[in-house]
Design a protein around this motif. Structure first.
Motif, PDB file in Angstrom:
ATOM      1  N   UNK A 233       0.835  -1.211   0.000  1.00  0.00           N
ATOM      2  CA  UNK A 233       0.000   0.000   0.000  1.00  0.00           C
ATOM      3  C   UNK A 233       0.864   1.253   0.000  1.00  0.00           C
ATOM      4  N   UNK A 234       1.977   1.170   0.725  1.00  0.00           N
ATOM      5  CA  UNK A 234       2.857   2.328   0.846  1.00  0.00           C
ATOM      6  C   UNK A 234       3.561   2.659  -0.477  1.00  0.00           C
ATOM      7  N   UNK A 235       3.909   1.607  -1.220  1.00  0.00           N
ATOM      8  CA  UNK A 235       4.651   1.800  -2.471  1.00  0.00           C
ATOM      9  C   UNK A 235       3.731   1.982  -3.674  1.00  0.00           C
ATOM     10  N   UNK A 236       2.622   1.265  -3.639  1.00  0.00           N
ATOM     11  CA  UNK A 236       1.723   1.178  -4.797  1.00  0.00           C
ATOM     12  C   UNK A 236       0.298   1.511  -4.328  1.00  0.00           C
ATOM     13  N   UNK A 237      -0.123   2.758  -4.388  1.00  0.00           N
ATOM     14  CA  UNK A 237      -1.441   3.128  -3.842  1.00  0.00           C
ATOM     15  C   UNK A 237      -2.611   2.326  -4.444  1.00  0.00           C
ATOM     16  N   UNK A 238      -2.429   1.823  -5.664  1.00  0.00           N
ATOM     17  CA  UNK A 238      -3.461   1.000  -6.315  1.00  0.00           C
ATOM     18  C   UNK A 238      -3.834  -0.200  -5.447  1.00  0.00           C
ATOM     19  N   UNK A 239      -2.855  -0.668  -4.648  1.00  0.00           N
ATOM     20  CA  UNK A 239      -3.064  -1.850  -3.806  1.00  0.00           C
ATOM     21  C   UNK A 239      -4.112  -1.611  -2.709  1.00  0.00           C
ATOM     22  N   UNK A 240      -4.331  -0.337  -2.360  1.00  0.00           N
ATOM     23  CA  UNK A 240      -5.345  -0.024  -1.332  1.00  0.00           C
ATOM     24  C   UNK A 240      -6.726  -0.466  -1.797  1.00  0.00           C
ATOM     25  N   UNK A 241      -6.988  -0.291  -3.096  1.00  0.00           N
ATOM     26  CA  UNK A 241      -8.305  -0.669  -3.651  1.00  0.00           C
ATOM     27  C   UNK A 241      -8.360  -2.136  -4.039  1.00  0.00           C
ATOM     28  N   UNK A 242      -7.221  -2.677  -4.438  1.00  0.00           N
ATOM     29  CA  UNK A 242      -7.174  -4.067  -4.916  1.00  0.00           C
ATOM     30  C   UNK A 242      -6.057  -4.797  -4.171  1.00  0.00           C
ATOM     31  N   UNK A 243      -6.324  -5.234  -2.937  1.00  0.00           N
ATOM     32  CA  UNK A 243      -5.276  -5.839  -2.120  1.00  0.00           C
ATOM     33  C   UNK A 243      -4.751  -7.158  -2.677  1.00  0.00           C
ATOM     34  N   UNK A 244      -3.697  -7.648  -2.038  1.00  0.00           N
ATOM     35  CA  UNK A 244      -2.972  -8.812  -2.554  1.00  0.00           C
ATOM     36  C   UNK A 244      -3.836 -10.062  -2.683  1.00  0.00           C
ATOM     37  N   UNK A 265       8.583  -9.191 -10.689  1.00  0.00           N
ATOM     38  CA  UNK A 265       9.584  -8.132 -10.619  1.00  0.00           C
ATOM     39  C   UNK A 265       9.503  -7.521  -9.223  1.00  0.00           C
ATOM     40  N   UNK A 266      10.647  -7.335  -8.597  1.00  0.00           N
ATOM     41  CA  UNK A 266      10.660  -6.840  -7.215  1.00  0.00           C
ATOM     42  C   UNK A 266      11.804  -5.835  -7.084  1.00  0.00           C
ATOM     43  N   UNK A 267      11.471  -4.552  -6.924  1.00  0.00           N
ATOM     44  CA  UNK A 267      12.510  -3.534  -6.696  1.00  0.00           C
ATOM     45  C   UNK A 267      12.771  -3.472  -5.197  1.00  0.00           C
ATOM     46  N   UNK A 268      14.056  -3.475  -4.823  1.00  0.00           N
ATOM     47  CA  UNK A 268      14.369  -3.401  -3.391  1.00  0.00           C
ATOM     48  C   UNK A 268      14.578  -1.954  -2.954  1.00  0.00           C
ATOM     49  N   UNK A 269      13.831  -1.544  -1.930  1.00  0.00           N
ATOM     50  CA  UNK A 269      13.927  -0.193  -1.380  1.00  0.00           C
ATOM     51  C   UNK A 269      14.514  -0.272   0.029  1.00  0.00           C
ATOM     52  N   UNK A 270      15.411   0.637   0.289  1.00  0.00           N
ATOM     53  CA  UNK A 270      16.131   0.647   1.574  1.00  0.00           C
ATOM     54  C   UNK A 270      15.157   0.703   2.751  1.00  0.00           C
ATOM     55  N   UNK A 271      15.303  -0.258   3.645  1.00  0.00           N
ATOM     56  CA  UNK A 271      14.544  -0.316   4.910  1.00  0.00           C
ATOM     57  C   UNK A 271      13.022  -0.345   4.726  1.00  0.00           C
ATOM     58  N   UNK A 272      12.564  -0.666   3.522  1.00  0.00           N
ATOM     59  CA  UNK A 272      11.107  -0.805   3.332  1.00  0.00           C
ATOM     60  C   UNK A 272      10.757  -2.271   3.058  1.00  0.00           C
ATOM     61  N   UNK A 273      11.380  -2.822   2.019  1.00  0.00           N
ATOM     62  CA  UNK A 273      10.978  -4.179   1.603  1.00  0.00           C
ATOM     63  C   UNK A 273      12.183  -5.080   1.371  1.00  0.00           C
ATOM     64  N   UNK A 274      13.324  -4.776   2.029  1.00  0.00           N
ATOM     65  CA  UNK A 274      14.562  -5.483   1.689  1.00  0.00           C
ATOM     66  C   UNK A 274      15.106  -6.358   2.820  1.00  0.00           C
ATOM     67  N   UNK A 275      14.256  -6.707   3.792  1.00  0.00           N
ATOM     68  CA  UNK A 275      14.741  -7.540   4.903  1.00  0.00           C
ATOM     69  C   UNK A 275      14.522  -9.029   4.594  1.00  0.00           C
ATOM     70  N   UNK A 276      15.103  -9.870   5.422  1.00  0.00           N
ATOM     71  CA  UNK A 276      14.905 -11.316   5.239  1.00  0.00           C
ATOM     72  C   UNK A 276      13.434 -11.671   5.513  1.00  0.00           C
ATOM     73  N   UNK A 277      12.807 -10.943   6.418  1.00  0.00           N
ATOM     74  CA  UNK A 277      11.389 -11.270   6.648  1.00  0.00           C
ATOM     75  C   UNK A 277      10.535 -10.887   5.426  1.00  0.00           C
TER      76      UNK A 277
END
Ligand code: SF4
Length: 353
Positions: A233-244, A265-277
């Motif tokens: 939701x934070x990266x792609x506002x479209x996801x708010x209306x059409x969740x995963x 395709x997965x872009x890695x953003x610092x401290x947002x979506x790049x952890x092992x979890x």
């Protein structure tokens, strides 16, 4: 049909052209000739149709226009990537990119002028949305970049691949994208194999189903960027209306219907979506179907609060996915110095070579 309501002749199907010519007492075989000039010979005006009688050309001219997209600017990166600016009939401007790799060339084409989806990391999203490209305009980009690839390689090979990954969301302009793919792959058009074409989308659930129902032959790549709703939701506002969950259901349908593997395709953003979890969450999402994962470096743009992940985080992320036996590629950024990299296309003024 009279043809008066149609602006661009390339919006017409072969059947439309045939009916128009028959109503106007032209010989039936003219339709095929005209169609060939439009797509296979890629002519830019009615006057170029030299085997069509002048009277017939005048008839076409007085009923239709010719909306060609033409390259008006080009800029070359240090790494050989070429960014082209194409001007459209209404002075709109889109960009297409030619990416070299080991003697092969991939074209990245745009499908919309701007984009309505406003992903926070994307320069195109910041432009807002102006309009969809017609099938002819998308085809023109592929044809122009193909010609450029011919010139670069000095061989008849031309483009090796085409990706719909430029400006805009292809599945929000589905009918024109579909028709452009048909014309690029048709023997009446560029005659390219559908196996060399990829449509890359943020994932519009309804249109993913449509694509499966239509049995569109080309490859599909999903720009996921996060496998949990909060982060997406934070990266792609479209996801708010059409969740995963909705996206997942559409993807399962796509796989069931087509049996095809697709790309995440997965872009890695610092401290947002790049952890092992985050990687663990992605692995769980991908368990639902056969996929390969492309991990992409982010190309930072002005005015955003998201940044590129550190190389060691990217390596650790990839390593975790590989430990789960997933197929993973790390994609290096290309054309960054000329704003031609993924997410950087924004129609900035570029210099004429
Ligand atoms: S990433 Fe794609 S879908 Fe998102 S704003 Fe940019 S062009 Fe549109």
């Amino acid at each position: 049909m009279s043809g008066k309501s149609v602006s661009d002749i390339r919006d017409l199907t072969p059947g439309d052209i045939s009916s128009f010519l028959l109503i106007n007492n032209e010989k039936p075989f003219r339709a095929r000739q005209v169609f060939e000039w439009l797509w296979k010979k890629q002519c830019a005006s009615f006057d170029e149709m030299t085997d069509i009688p002048k009277s017939c050309r005048e008839l076409l001219k007085s009923n239709f226009t010719f909306h060609k997209a033409i390259i008006t600017k080009t800029q070359e990166s240090k790494d050989g990537t070429v960014k082209t600016g194409l001007t459209l009939h209404d002075d709109s401007f889109v960009e297409g990119v030619l990416i070299p790799s080991g003697g092969r060339y991939t074209a990245c084409v745009s499908s919309q002028v701007g984009c309505p989806l406003g992903c926070v990391f994307c320069a195109t999203g910041k432009l807002g949305f102006k309009r969809n490209l017609s099938a002819g305009e998308i085809f023109d980009q592929a044809a122009c970049l193909n010609k450029l690839a011919f010139e670069k390689t000095n061989s008849p090979a031309g483009l090796s691949n085409i990706v719909y990954m430029g400006m805009g969301e292809p599945l929000l302009n589905y009918e024109n994208v579909k028709r452009s793919v048909e014309m690029i792959t048709s023997a009446d058009g560029m005659g390219m194999s559908s196996q060399r074409i990829t449509i890359s989308s943020l994932g519009i659930p309804k249109m993913i189903r449509q694509m499966a129902d239509d049995e569109l032959k080309c490859h599909f790549a999903l720009s996921l960027h996060a496998a949990g709703d909060d982060k997406r939701n934070r990266l792609v506002p479209f996801n708010l209306k059409h969740p995963l969950e909705e996206l997942l259901t559409a993807l399962k349908y796509y796989h069931k219907r087509t049996g095809k593997r697709f790309t995440i395709e997965y872009i890695l953003f610092k401290d947002i979506n790049d952890s092992i979890s985050d990687a663990r969450e992605l692995a769980a999402f991908c368990k639902n179907f056969p996929v390969k994962v492309n991990l992409l470096e982010y190309n930072e743009i002005e005015g955003t609060l998201v940044f590129k992940s550190k190389p060691e985080r990217l390596q650790a992320f990839a390593g975790f996915l590989e430990s789960k036996n997933m197929v993973v590629n790390i994609r290096k950024s290309r054309g960054r110095d000329i704003d031609a990299a993924c997410g950087q296309l924004a129609g900035k003024n570029i210099t004429l070579l």
